[in-house]
Each structure stands twice: as C-alpha cells, then as structure tokens.
Design an enzyme around this catalytic site. Structure first.
Site, short mmCIF file in Angstrom:
data_model
loop_
_atom_site.label_atom_id
_atom_site.label_comp_id
_atom_site.label_asym_id
_atom_site.label_seq_id
_atom_site.Cartn_x
_atom_site.Cartn_y
_atom_site.Cartn_z
N CYS A 104 3.79 -7.86 1.65
CA CYS A 104 3.45 -8.98 0.55
C CYS A 104 5.22 -9.83 0.17
CB CYS A 104 2.96 -8.80 -0.07
SG CYS A 104 2.39 -9.25 -1.63
N GLU B 231 -15.15 -25.06 -16.96
CA GLU B 231 -16.25 -24.50 -18.04
C GLU B 231 -17.43 -25.70 -16.40
OE1 GLU B 231 -16.75 -27.96 -20.95
OE2 GLU B 231 -15.13 -29.20 -20.33
N CYS C 243 2.80 -12.92 0.67
CA CYS C 243 2.25 -13.76 -0.45
C CYS C 243 3.31 -14.13 -1.47
CB CYS C 243 1.39 -12.45 -1.84
SG CYS C 243 0.62 -11.16 -0.30
N TYR D 161 -6.24 -18.71 6.66
CA TYR D 161 -5.00 -18.91 5.61
C TYR D 161 -3.68 -19.13 5.66
CZ TYR D 161 -7.85 -15.69 3.12
OH TYR D 161 -9.49 -14.94 2.75
N GLY E 220 0.71 -1.25 0.25
CA GLY E 220 -0.21 -0.29 0.04
C GLY E 220 0.89 1.16 0.09
N THR F 92 -3.22 -7.39 -0.40
CA THR F 92 -2.30 -6.62 -0.89
C THR F 92 -3.05 -6.00 -1.68
OG1 THR F 92 -0.01 -8.47 -0.44
CG2 THR F 92 -0.13 -6.48 -2.57
N HIS G 31 -13.91 -26.41 -23.32
CA HIS G 31 -13.98 -27.80 -23.05
C HIS G 31 -12.14 -27.86 -23.61
CE1 HIS G 31 -15.52 -31.50 -22.77
NE2 HIS G 31 -15.47 -32.06 -23.73
N GLU H 228 -2.09 -22.64 4.32
CA GLU H 228 -0.80 -22.89 3.96
C GLU H 228 0.28 -23.14 3.67
OE1 GLU H 228 -0.81 -18.93 2.16
OE2 GLU H 228 -2.75 -19.56 0.88
N LYS I 162 5.19 -17.13 -0.43
CA LYS I 162 4.14 -17.96 0.01
C LYS I 162 4.84 -19.31 -1.16
CE LYS I 162 0.79 -17.59 0.05
NZ LYS I 162 -0.13 -17.04 0.38
P1 NDP Z 1 -6.97 -15.52 10.78
O1 NDP Z 1 -7.24 -14.41 11.14
O2 NDP Z 1 -6.98 -15.36 9.49
O3 NDP Z 1 -6.54 -16.65 11.04
C1 NDP Z 1 -6.32 -16.72 12.57
C2 NDP Z 1 -6.82 -18.17 12.95
O4 NDP Z 1 -5.87 -18.37 14.45
C3 NDP Z 1 -7.50 -18.26 13.32
O5 NDP Z 1 -8.40 -19.98 12.66
C4 NDP Z 1 -8.77 -18.73 15.05
O6 NDP Z 1 -9.12 -18.80 15.22
C5 NDP Z 1 -7.05 -18.29 15.57
N1 NDP Z 1 -6.81 -18.47 16.40
C6 NDP Z 1 -6.77 -16.59 16.76
N2 NDP Z 1 -5.81 -16.29 18.29
C7 NDP Z 1 -5.90 -17.99 19.00
C8 NDP Z 1 -5.46 -18.06 20.30
N3 NDP Z 1 -5.22 -17.28 20.94
N4 NDP Z 1 -5.50 -19.06 20.04
C9 NDP Z 1 -6.28 -19.87 19.35
N5 NDP Z 1 -6.18 -20.00 18.13
C10 NDP Z 1 -6.10 -19.07 17.94
O7 NDP Z 1 -4.43 -15.27 10.75
P2 NDP Z 1 -3.67 -15.53 9.70
O8 NDP Z 1 -2.26 -14.78 11.05
O9 NDP Z 1 -4.02 -17.07 9.25
O10 NDP Z 1 -3.88 -15.09 8.72
C11 NDP Z 1 -3.89 -12.96 8.73
C12 NDP Z 1 -4.15 -12.11 7.46
O11 NDP Z 1 -3.35 -12.34 6.56
C13 NDP Z 1 -5.29 -12.93 7.15
O12 NDP Z 1 -7.25 -13.24 7.23
C14 NDP Z 1 -5.86 -12.87 5.47
O13 NDP Z 1 -6.23 -11.93 5.08
C15 NDP Z 1 -4.04 -12.60 5.26
N6 NDP Z 1 -3.33 -14.00 3.88
C16 NDP Z 1 -3.79 -13.61 3.54
C17 NDP Z 1 -2.77 -14.74 2.58
C18 NDP Z 1 -3.88 -15.07 0.82
O14 NDP Z 1 -4.86 -14.27 0.34
N7 NDP Z 1 -3.78 -16.46 0.26
C19 NDP Z 1 -2.21 -15.17 3.10
C20 NDP Z 1 -2.28 -15.30 4.12
C21 NDP Z 1 -2.66 -14.09 5.14
P3 NDP Z 1 -10.37 -18.56 15.03
O15 NDP Z 1 -11.02 -19.02 13.95
O16 NDP Z 1 -11.55 -19.49 16.09
O17 NDP Z 1 -11.11 -17.24 15.64
#
Ligand code: NDP
Length: 453
Positions: free
Chosen positions: A44, A443, A49, A180, A17, A313, A438, A184, A52
């Site tokens: 990123c 599709e 991104c 995510y 950004g 991003t 196809h 991943e 990864k």
């Molecule tokens: P997310 O917020 O997506 O996921 C965090 C996970 O950790 C959730 O499952 C959450 O559980 C769990 N969690 C949070 N706090 C605790 C805790 N205290 N104890 C146990 N579990 C916990 O975060 P990420 O770190 O995976 O990614 C951050 C962001 O980065 C994403 O939301 C996304 O926007 C971005 N990202 C995008 C990608 C892409 O576009 N391909 C790839 C990687 C990241 P619960 O669900 O119960 O809250």
C-alpha cells in the site's frame, strides 16, 4: 502471555495489516516483533495505494490546466511540459517519509523490528537467517505479489511494482488486464500524455462491478482517448530494439514502448515453509484460515491479501484489529465483510458500496433502480465533455438501499459517506428526507425521486 518464548507474537510482514496487528497487540501489553525483508508499509505505502494516488493526482493536472481556460485563466496548454522524473522523485521522497513514520509508530509502540526474510520452523519458531526467535503466536501477513501470465516474452513485461520506478515514460504503452490496477494505470498513463492501449480478455472490463458502471466507465475512458480493446489477449511479446511487438489472440500485433501486466496478484507465501508444517493453502494459493484467522496450526494465524479476502488495505486493517483483540484482548470480535466500499481511481473515479443490480436480482430482491446522469457543474464553463453517473439499488419491499454506485469526480470521497448510511441500513425514504448540499454532485444521491426500473 508467556515468558517461555522470546515474544508473545511474531508478525511476518510489515504491511498495512502486519503493522496494525503489531502495534495494537503491543499496546495491549504483548511483546511483539515484526519481521520484514523489504520495506515498512508493504504494498500500500510503497508500490500500491499511496504512490498510485499521487500519480493519479499528477495525471489529472493536465485536465485542470485545460479547464482553467473556461474560467478566464490563460495557461499555455500547447506549450505546457511535464517532467516524469520529478514526479517520481517527489513521490519517492514522500514514500520515504511514510516509511519513517511507520518505523517510528512501531518503535514507539515497543515493537521489535527484525530486518530479514522469515521462515517458520515449527509452530512457535520463526527463523530469520540463522537466528531463531520463538513466539506464542505467529501471524503471516506477507501480502500479495503481481502475477504475470506465462507467455513467451513474459520477462519483458512490467508490473505495477516497476511502474512506480520507471526511468522514463514511453510514447505508447500497453496495459494488459481489466481490473483495478489496469484501469487505474491506463488512466495515469493517458493523463500523463502516453498513448495507451488497454487489452482485456473478456467482453467488458471491471468484472464484478455494476453493469452500468462498467459501460459508463468504458464510454468516459474512450472519450479521454484511451484505446480500449476487449475480447483480446496477449499471446507473446518480442523485443524489437528499444520497442516491443505485442502479438494478440486475434492475429494482429502492435508495437509499443512498454507492456504492463495488471493481471492479478497471488498470495506471497514463498519460502515460509507453510505446507511442510501442515498449514493448508486453498486452490488459489491463499492460506486457509477459519473465521478467527487461525490456520490448521492453532498458534499460526494469517491475515490480509495472503488469505484471499478482498485485497484492500482497510480490510487488512480491520482484520488486524479483530485478531489483536482475539489474541490479546477480550477474545471477542468478528469480521464483517458486508458492504465494503471501494474506489477505483481511474479517470473519472469509480466509487461503489453494497450490491450491484445483478447481485441484488440474483439474491431474489425485487428492486427499484434510481439513476442520474449529468455533466458536473465544474465542466459547464470549461466545456469538458465528461459526465457523471450515480445509481441506487433499492429493495422494493423494505425500501432499504442495497447499493450505491458512482462514476465521476471524487466518487471515492462521496461513496465513503454513503457507506455509513448503507451499513446502518438506511432506507430510500431516509435518503429522500436528507437535505442535499447545494450545489454539489453528491446531492443527486438524495434527490433521485423517480425510479428508472
Ligand atoms: P484484479 O483481479 O482486479 O484484475 C485482474 C485482471 O486481469 C482481470 O481483468 C482478469 O480478467 C485479468 N487476468 C487475470 N489473469 C489473466 C490472464 N491469464 N490473461 C489475461 N488476463 C488475465 O487484479 P489487479 O491486479 O487489478 O488488482 C489486484 C487487487 O488489488 C484488486 O482486486 C483489488 O482488490 C486490489 N486493488 C485495489 C485498488 C483500490 O482499492 N483502488 C487499486 C489496485 C488494486 P478476468 O476479469 O477475466 O478474470
């Protein structure tokens, strides 16, 4: 534009950004500086991104080699070897190349790059070390940072930041989280031959995604040998020589060579001095901004992960273009956060755009649901037991397609095209009137005739 300041705009943070805002604004004639303490390109490019996705490609090679047999190729898969340091070194070289490109993009646009850690002294002054720089506008684009829950042994846990530079792979790894990054990295580790256990505190991981996508991804990841454990969390971690003992909430424990916390990311605002200035943070620690990215101090704005909008991003890039136009263009433009497509690069990939079935029902829509599940053609000869899921959510009254969801090879690539259709308000009849290509998996999205619900 004001000559009374050193710059028209100082951007703090050279991530996706920040760099976009700096470049766009400079191209509009503004005198712009960007302050960065770490690396050009932000999360990123450096620890997100881009590396990864390179790891995801690397992890997928093993399956490609296995699949080759069905097509007549002799590849000695029982004797195949993988060298992690080579993948990391090649990835690092690519990231350095991208860092250079980012630097040149900024320089060519006439942006001044200031290396160092910034703090904001007053509404028009940024301090970098002892040096003060003044600007008509200041934008905070400092991004986010992984959060590690406060448990005994938290210092033993790695985050995605460190995973990109691991010196060696363990035999077994624990990934903690169900978002995510967790899914991943579980896919990357398992693909590279690491026995992987994913621990998630809730009933089913990937909260917020369509229910069918979540259960289907669970099924496919289990088939690939990832040990998924739900309704369990980590209570503490202890060091045992070169290994770790992970103590779980259900009273059990497991031994592993690595514990990765993928438990979310927090806004990176430390040391900026925002609250002293009167810039407000919300309950989740993100900077409060209005629809035009302005904080409580009119000359200070913020965008990207630090304001708590979807941490993606393309969202930060779009925000940067809106803000640049607002500050140095015609003053118009707004963000549109509807139908943001996204992919999760687990294996197989998830691609999604628009409403989930649950969101659509909760919004009061009467729905038709179309679903198709099949084995991708590529896996017929190879015999791989991997399936693909596609799902369309359609408003019954207007016939508008409200959401498209997929789990399967190249889901991100396929959903990107459908995102245009959904953004344009396409109806199911228009999907049906579209010729398929196809034979492709994609599709299926234009040949699903009978609703399943
Ligand atoms: P997310 O917020 O997506 O996921 C965090 C996970 O950790 C959730 O499952 C959450 O559980 C769990 N969690 C949070 N706090 C605790 C805790 N205290 N104890 C146990 N579990 C916990 O975060 P990420 O770190 O995976 O990614 C951050 C962001 O980065 C994403 O939301 C996304 O926007 C971005 N990202 C995008 C990608 C892409 O576009 N391909 C790839 C990687 C990241 P619960 O669900 O119960 O809250």
């Amino acid at each position: 534009m004001s000559e009374s300041h050193d710059f028209d705009l100082i951007v703090i943070g050279a991530g996706s950004g920040g760099v976009r805002l700096a470049r766009m604004s400079a191209q509009r004639g503004a005198r712009v500086a960007v302050v960065e303490s770490r690396y050009l390109g932000g999360t990123c490019v450096n620890v997100g991104c881009v590396p990864k996705k390179l790891f995801v490609y690397g992890a997928h090679v093993r399956e490609e080699l296995e699949d080759a047999h069905g097509y007549g190729w002799s590849v000695p898969t029982d004797d195949v070897s993988f060298d992690w340091p080579t993948l990391v070194a090649n990835k690092n070289a690519e990231i350095e190349r991208l860092n250079g490109i980012y630097g040149r993009l900024l320089e060519n646009a006439g942006v001044t790059i200031i290396e160092g850690t910034a703090s904001i002294r007053d509404p028009h002054t940024v301090m970098v070390g002892e040096k003060a720089y003044s600007a008509a506008h200041i934008t905070v684009a400092t991004g986010s940072w992984p959060v590690v829950p406060d448990i005994p042994g938290k210092e033993l846990l790695l985050t995605s930041n460190e995973m990109f530079y691991l010196p060696q792979l363990p035999r077994h790894a624990v990934v903690w989280g169900g978002g995510y990054i967790a899914v991943e990295f579980a896919g990357i580790l398992a693909g590279l031959g690491v026995e992987t256990t994913l621990l998630y505190r809730g009933e089913l991981f990937l909260r917020g995604f369509d229910e069918d996508i979540r259960t289907f991804t669970e099924q496919e990841m289990r088939k690939k040998g990832v040990d998924l454990r739900f309704n369990v969390t980590i209570e503490s971690v202890e060091q045992l020589n070169a290994h770790y003992q992970v103590n779980l909430s259900d009273g059990s424990s497991l031994e592993t060579g690595l514990v990765m916390a993928a438990t979310g990311r927090r806004a990176l605002v430390d040391g900026l001095g925002l609250t002293d200035l009167g810039v407000e943070l919300n309950a989740s620690g993100h900077i409060e901004v209005n629809d035009h990215f302005q904080t409580a101090i009119p000359s200070i704005s913020a965008l990207g992960d630090v304001i708590g909008t979807p941490q993606l991003t393309p969202v930060a890039l779009a925000q940067a273009m809106v803000l640049s136009r607002r500050l140095f263009g015609d003053g118009q433009g707004d963000m549109d956060y509807s139908a943001i497509p996204t992919a999760v690069f687990c294996q197989p990939n998830i691609g999604t755009v628009g409403l989930t079935e649950k969101e659509a029902r909760e919004a009061g829509h009467s729905l038709r649901i179309y679903r198709s599940e099949f084995r991708p053609m590529k896996y017929t000869l190879s015999g791989r037991d991997e399936r693909c899921l596609m799902k369309l959510i359609v408003d019954d009254g207007s016939d508008k397609v409200l959401g498209a969801h997929m789990v399967g090879p190249d889901a991100g690539e396929i959903i990107q095209g459908l995102a245009v259709a959904i953004k344009a308000g396409a109806t199911k009849a228009q999907f049906d009137a579209t010729m398929g290509i196809h034979p492709t998996s994609a599709e299926e999205f234009v040949t699903m005739r009978e609703p399943v619900a």
